[in-house]
Design a protein around this motif. Structure first.
Motif, mmCIF file in Angstrom:
data_model
loop_
_atom_site.group_PDB
_atom_site.id
_atom_site.type_symbol
_atom_site.label_atom_id
_atom_site.label_comp_id
_atom_site.label_asym_id
_atom_site.label_seq_id
_atom_site.Cartn_x
_atom_site.Cartn_y
_atom_site.Cartn_z
ATOM 1 N N TYR A 224 0.826 -1.201 0.000
ATOM 2 C CA TYR A 224 0.000 0.000 0.000
ATOM 3 C C TYR A 224 0.862 1.253 0.000
ATOM 4 C CZ TYR A 224 -4.520 -2.286 0.945
ATOM 5 O OH TYR A 224 -5.671 -3.013 0.855
ATOM 6 N N TRP A 228 1.231 3.751 -3.193
ATOM 7 C CA TRP A 228 0.837 5.157 -3.073
ATOM 8 C C TRP A 228 1.776 6.032 -3.897
ATOM 9 C CZ3 TRP A 228 -2.818 8.447 -1.675
ATOM 10 C CH2 TRP A 228 -2.485 9.762 -1.358
ATOM 11 N N ASP A 231 0.836 5.718 -7.531
ATOM 12 C CA ASP A 231 -0.524 6.068 -7.909
ATOM 13 C C ASP A 231 -0.509 7.149 -8.983
ATOM 14 O OD1 ASP A 231 -3.425 5.843 -7.445
ATOM 15 O OD2 ASP A 231 -3.228 7.940 -6.884
ATOM 16 N N SER A 377 -5.859 3.162 -0.817
ATOM 17 C CA SER A 377 -5.377 2.015 -1.580
ATOM 18 C C SER A 377 -6.371 0.865 -1.527
ATOM 19 C CB SER A 377 -4.017 1.553 -1.040
ATOM 20 O OG SER A 377 -3.063 2.575 -1.169
ATOM 21 N N TRP A 381 -7.897 -0.312 -5.075
ATOM 22 C CA TRP A 381 -7.560 -1.619 -5.646
ATOM 23 C C TRP A 381 -8.773 -2.528 -5.757
ATOM 24 C CZ3 TRP A 381 -3.707 -3.294 -8.510
ATOM 25 C CH2 TRP A 381 -2.581 -2.483 -8.592
#
Length: 483
Positions: A224, A228, A231, A377, A381
């Motif tokens: 996660y 990030w 992203d 996250s 996802w």
């Protein structure tokens, strides 16, 4: 059907007049596409997340494996999205793909969650990071007042709103400049690390797997934190209708931007480990700043400047794509009509951008975002996995659909497995009540879906408000730009 279309019954000719002639311009070329992906990906994450990846993994070598795996997963996800973008040539990213494949209800729930919570929260978090670094020099030796930080973050959002509402070319120019600046920053850190390694600073990388943490949840949370920083890999799919030659530009931009960012991220992490011991890195509040103090000396202020430029550029990319999601959802009847319109002269979706700005300002005023990464996250996802599942459906059930780019089926399968793992692992191992709140918030969209979308209940006073806003903002409905 894959190409389900909205059944529209325009209640006013005023709202539909000019629809056939007003379109968003195709202003985004290959360089701007690469800048949008790389510029959004490189935000505050690489300057803040390495310590948390190390904290959850326990060793430098395993941390580097997580960073490399995150880059590979982002690449596989972006390549899968590139094929979707050549099949469904509409802006809106996951929203439009879920709509065309699974139908209106799941698409509405995605848009409802993303437009009201996920995108504004993400933008607010990045702008708060920008504000923290921007005001820090004015408060040496002490923490910055939260009111000053929040006001600076709010000013950043308002500036981005003005830039994005004025002109798409202006936005892409800003993206190109800031992307170049942040890549230069990463290059400075990477080269500094190589110099340190050449001088023999390798102690942190010796016995690199010592103290590695084993467990499902720590690895999931480490992913996660790493993801990030990646992203934004899917941002180009939100502006497909504004791409020049999308069937060529989309896959090429992905293949250039993501490997470039991944290599730089790995080199930057190696540089951190060359300059600091694992314990020093874990105790650092801001890894890049600590690195600058150790390596650059009196020039350490450059790192703070680079972080400010990086977070502002990332905010710009997030705002640009987030506004298009709101715009696309409104165009399909899943948001108020006014949000589907574009300015008659600037040809930008200004109402959607203003709405995104307003929601982000509310998020900034409501509090801090210390846990936003994990929860963002988690929900992101979940919908990434749903989108990839849609691609697998099209590859198996609709192979005859025309597409200029095809990804091997093993790649979306890997992404789907990873998405399932990232959603389930933290819940199974360390369940938190916030995950339930997120799930319930997403389901609460059903309350609005049936009266407003399914049964098209549109009160007259809302139609009058829409008309007055249309006149005030000088906007009109647009046609799709998919030819």
């Amino acid at each position: 059907s894959i190409m389900r279309k909205r059944k529209t019954t325009d209640s006013s000719t005023d709202l539909s007049e000019g629809r056939e002639n007003l379109r968003l311009k195709r202003e985004v070329g290959l360089i701007s596409g690469v800048s949008l992906i790389a510029g959004t990906m490189v935000g505050s994450g690489i300057f803040m997340s390495p310590e948390w990846v190390l904290y959850h993994m326990g060793s430098p070598a395993s941390s580097l494996l997580i960073w490399a795996s995150c880059g590979l997963l982002a690449m596989f996800g972006a390549l899968s999205y590139a094929e979707l973008g050549t099949i469904i040539k509409e802006s809106g990213g996951e929203y439009i793909y879920i709509l065309r494949i699974f139908g209106p209800l799941p698409a509405f729930l995605f848009a409802y969650t993303s437009v009201i919570l996920v995108r504004p929260s993400s933008l607010a978090a990045v702008c708060l990071s920008f504000a923290e670094y921007a005001v820090a020099p004015f408060y040496p030796g002490c923490s910055s007042p939260q009111m000053v930080v929040k006001c600076t973050a709010a000013a950043c959002i308002l500036l981005l709103t003005i830039i994005n509402c004025l002109n798409v070319k202006l936005v892409t120019s800003v993206m190109n400049v800031f992307t170049a600046a942040k890549l230069l920053a990463l290059l400075v850190i990477a080269v500094g690390g190589l110099v340190l390694l050449a001088k023999g600073h390798t102690q942190s990388l010796q016995n690199g797997f010592q103290n590695t943490t084993a467990g499902i949840a720590p690895i999931g949370v480490a992913f996660y934190q790493g993801l990030w920083s990646y992203d934004g890999w899917n941002n180009l799919n939100y502006v497909t209708e504004e791409l020049k030659k999308p069937e060529v530009t989309l896959p090429r931009a992905v293949m250039i931007a993501i490997p470039l960012v991944t290599c730089l991220y790995l080199l930057v992490n190696v540089s951190y480990f060359a300059a600091m011991t694992p314990s020093e890195l874990l105790s650092s509040g801001a890894v890049a700043v600590t690195w600058g103090d150790k390596v650059l000396g009196s020039w350490a202020w450059l790192i703070s400047l680079f972080v400010v430029l990086s977070t502002f550029g990332s905010s710009n990319g997030t705002f640009f794509s987030g506004g298009r999601l709101c715009y696309s959802a409104a165009r399909e009847g899943h948001m108020p009509d006014i949000l589907s319109m574009a300015h008659v002269r600037c040809l930008t979706p200004s109402p959607a951008l203003i709405f995104t700005s307003a929601m982000s300002l509310i998020m900034i005023l409501s509090g801090s975002f210390t846990t936003i990464v994990n929860f963002f996250s988690f929900i992101a996802w979940f919908f990434y996995g749903m989108t990839i599942l849609g691609l697998l459906y099209l590859k198996i059930k609709k192979p005859e659909l025309p597409r200029s780019y095809k990804v091997p089926i093993i790649i979306p399968l890997i992404v789907l497995v990873a998405a399932v793992y990232l959603v389930l692992a933290p819940i199974i191992d360390q369940p938190e009540i916030e995950f339930l709140y997120l799930f319930l918030f997403a389901l609460s969209g059903i309350i609005f879906y049936f009266p407003l979308v399914r049964f098209k209940y549109h009160p007259r006073f809302l139609q009058r408000i829409t008309l007055h806003l249309q006149l005030l903002l000088e906007v009109a409905p647009t046609a799709k730009n998919i030819n």
